[in-house]
Write a protein that holds these residues in place. Sequence first.
Motif, PDB file in Angstrom:
ATOM      1  N   THR A   6       0.632  -1.244  -0.195  1.00 58.94           N
ATOM      2  CA  THR A   6      -0.041   0.024  -0.094  1.00 58.94           C
ATOM      3  C   THR A   6       0.843   1.245   0.100  1.00 58.94           C
ATOM      4  N   GLY A   7       2.164   1.172   0.480  1.00 56.95           N
ATOM      5  CA  GLY A   7       3.087   2.274   0.303  1.00 56.95           C
ATOM      6  C   GLY A   7       3.452   2.863  -0.644  1.00 56.95           C
ATOM      7  N   ILE A   8       3.597   1.719  -1.806  1.00 63.81           N
ATOM      8  CA  ILE A   8       3.931   2.225  -3.188  1.00 63.81           C
ATOM      9  C   ILE A   8       2.881   2.961  -3.865  1.00 63.81           C
ATOM     10  N   ILE A   9       1.457   3.057  -3.537  1.00 62.22           N
ATOM     11  CA  ILE A   9       0.658   3.915  -4.079  1.00 62.22           C
ATOM     12  C   ILE A   9       0.775   5.348  -4.620  1.00 62.22           C
ATOM     13  N   PRO A  10       1.463   5.951  -3.765  1.00 61.57           N
ATOM     14  CA  PRO A  10       1.908   7.435  -4.151  1.00 61.57           C
ATOM     15  C   PRO A  10       2.785   7.600  -5.364  1.00 61.57           C
ATOM     16  N   ALA A  11       3.794   6.581  -5.434  1.00 63.35           N
ATOM     17  CA  ALA A  11       4.899   6.478  -6.476  1.00 63.35           C
ATOM     18  C   ALA A  11       3.947   5.936  -7.842  1.00 63.35           C
ATOM     19  N   VAL A  12       3.087   4.981  -7.634  1.00 62.37           N
ATOM     20  CA  VAL A  12       2.313   4.674  -8.644  1.00 62.37           C
ATOM     21  C   VAL A  12       1.328   5.786  -9.225  1.00 62.37           C
ATOM     22  N   THR A  13       0.676   6.516  -8.562  1.00 59.90           N
ATOM     23  CA  THR A  13      -0.107   7.518  -8.898  1.00 59.90           C
ATOM     24  C   THR A  13       0.288   8.794  -9.461  1.00 59.90           C
ATOM     25  N   GLY A  14       1.645   9.364  -9.165  1.00 57.61           N
ATOM     26  CA  GLY A  14       2.227  10.274  -9.541  1.00 57.61           C
ATOM     27  C   GLY A  14       3.032   9.902 -10.806  1.00 57.61           C
ATOM     28  N   LYS A  15       3.070   8.572 -11.456  1.00 60.23           N
ATOM     29  CA  LYS A  15       4.039   8.433 -12.573  1.00 60.23           C
ATOM     30  C   LYS A  15       3.057   7.922 -13.717  1.00 60.23           C
ATOM     31  N   ILE A  16       1.591   7.939 -13.467  1.00 61.88           N
ATOM     32  CA  ILE A  16       0.591   7.142 -14.671  1.00 61.88           C
ATOM     33  C   ILE A  16      -0.305   8.397 -15.076  1.00 61.88           C
ATOM     34  N   GLU A  17      -0.297   8.097 -16.474  1.00 60.97           N
ATOM     35  CA  GLU A  17      -1.462   9.243 -17.060  1.00 60.97           C
ATOM     36  C   GLU A  17      -2.621   8.185 -17.505  1.00 60.97           C
ATOM     37  N   LEU A  18      -3.923   8.683 -16.847  1.00 62.42           N
ATOM     38  CA  LEU A  18      -5.123   7.901 -16.977  1.00 62.42           C
ATOM     39  C   LEU A  18      -5.858   8.444 -18.060  1.00 62.42           C
ATOM     40  N   VAL A  19      -6.289   7.369 -18.857  1.00 64.56           N
ATOM     41  CA  VAL A  19      -7.531   7.645 -19.848  1.00 64.56           C
ATOM     42  C   VAL A  19      -8.792   7.767 -19.416  1.00 64.56           C
ATOM     43  N   TYR A  20      -9.934   8.008 -19.882  1.00 67.38           N
ATOM     44  CA  TYR A  20     -11.073   8.240 -19.288  1.00 67.38           C
ATOM     45  C   TYR A  20     -11.425   7.449 -18.456  1.00 67.38           C
ATOM     46  N   GLU A  21     -11.616   6.178 -18.817  1.00 62.59           N
ATOM     47  CA  GLU A  21     -11.989   5.005 -17.862  1.00 62.59           C
ATOM     48  C   GLU A  21     -11.221   5.018 -16.192  1.00 62.59           C
ATOM     49  N   GLY A  22      -9.907   5.280 -16.681  1.00 58.80           N
ATOM     50  CA  GLY A  22      -9.150   5.354 -15.403  1.00 58.80           C
ATOM     51  C   GLY A  22      -9.406   6.379 -14.518  1.00 58.80           C
ATOM     52  N   GLU A  23      -9.611   7.857 -15.033  1.00 57.73           N
ATOM     53  CA  GLU A  23     -10.237   8.744 -14.326  1.00 57.73           C
ATOM     54  C   GLU A  23     -11.535   8.715 -13.455  1.00 57.73           C
ATOM     55  N   LEU A  24     -12.417   7.702 -14.283  1.00 55.63           N
ATOM     56  CA  LEU A  24     -13.496   7.366 -13.457  1.00 55.63           C
ATOM     57  C   LEU A  24     -13.239   6.582 -12.245  1.00 55.63           C
ATOM     58  N   GLU A  25     -12.417   5.579 -12.668  1.00 56.96           N
ATOM     59  CA  GLU A  25     -11.974   4.769 -11.226  1.00 56.96           C
ATOM     60  C   GLU A  25     -11.351   5.524 -10.218  1.00 56.96           C
ATOM     61  N   GLY A  26     -10.228   6.388 -10.653  1.00 61.43           N
ATOM     62  CA  GLY A  26      -9.666   7.061  -9.607  1.00 61.43           C
ATOM     63  C   GLY A  26      -8.241   6.555  -9.584  1.00 61.43           C
TER      64      GLY A  26
END
Length: 497
Positions: free
Chosen positions: A342-362
């Motif tokens: 769970t600690g790696i989540i901040p590293a992952v969220t800052g490095k990915i560009e989400l498409v529309y479906e991803g934005e809906l998921e968060g």
Amino acid sequence: MDHINIKTLGELKASNYTSISVKDELRKNLIRQLQDKDAGFDGILGYDETVIPELQTAILSRHNILLLGLRGQAKTRIARLMVNLLDEYIPYISGSEIFDDPLNPISWYAKHEILIHGDNTPISWQHRSERYTEKLATPDVTVADLIGDVDPIKAATLKLTYNDERVIHFGLIPRAHRSIFVINELPDLQARIQVALFNMLQEKDIQIRGFKLRLPLDVQFVFTANPEDYTNRGSIVTPLKDRIESQILTHYPKTIAISRKITFQEARISPEQNKNIEADGLVKDLVEQVAFEARKSEFIDQKSGVSARLTISAYENLISTAERRMLINREKNTMVRLSDLTGIIPAVTGKIELVYEGELEGPAKVANTLIGKAIKSLFARYFPDPEKAKKSRTANPYAAITEWFTEGHTLDISDDLSNAQYKKELMKVAGLYDLVKKLHPKVSDNQTLLLMEFALHGLAEYSQLNKKYLEGGFGFSDMFDSLFNVDLEEEDEDDNY
């Protein structure tokens, strides 16, 4: 090097020093390197069969180079390492802004110095580390930045017209004469700046405010670009693209093993962390697998890419999450657990560009999904497939575990459990220790506990158990129990409206 004791032009001529262009210099030193079977480009991993041979071919051909690839593919690092192929020192005329070759001067200053002093012209030596210039292309970069501009104060002080070369304040590229010049993200440069670059490459002249100056600069150009930029922000103008002789495509690591090597090479882990925190190969592979899952996820913009920096940052976070728990519990050492992911989540969220479906998921939910997929992908390496085991006629190895949860038991593994509490909680689950010991009899006690936790996460990914995210940890329960609870909660929510 004996030459660097030479202080005048006369001494340089007497030493039989021959000057060669920067492209020939790179070629000469690469030939020696290849003959000595010296790989070069230290620290660049995973490119031995692809990018490096193409790059070496381009250098042997004396080409200007375009490195084309998504972010985090070591494009800039490759360019920086080309400096090692330059001679250790080269001579230049002392005081020259553009480091003129004493045997082949091109600026007014250098020619004038030689005219006045002749063989007594003073000479200095430039180290290869100073022969590298890098510029990040942005839309606000001007011709003055790259090529130069007229300096009105200089013109007034020296009482010169704008037609005189001496009034020019040189930009970055003339100052990179006899050097490697790198422009990162080339498509971001405005088209007119790219045309000015093309002019320098093709015509060997520079044009500043209508004043044309013949300046045969000797520069090894290396450009980097991201394929995404061609559509989003700009493009490389055709005449310039045509003048860049070699275009080399970079790529992400093709195997987890190479990806892991890159992560450990780049991750900043302190000696204390290395000493006190044990990270098993399983959790290291899981971090890499998260990036591999991200590179094929429908929630993530694949044109933007998933940088190698994701796994580097994620691994640093993973170690620090375990370290934080160790410090809070006042323990001397600990081992990375699966709940630490769970600690790696901040590293992952800052490095990915989400498409529309991803934005809906968060972003956080997408990160959790990627971690789940990584666990499922690697589960078969360590344990039998739960779906096949369920259908098999032989005894299901997971039966005792799932039955324990069916009887109404639940298990919460929070982030802050001490080593002893962590062991105590896992040991409660009937059949879990026996499963791991039967399949992996020789692993250490710490690894046994990690595999016990991994088995629970894997069963949850295969829908044999229910896993819920707690504030700072995970909770495991029976699959059917969770279905009923969800229905009840939804009904309660409906009643509130």
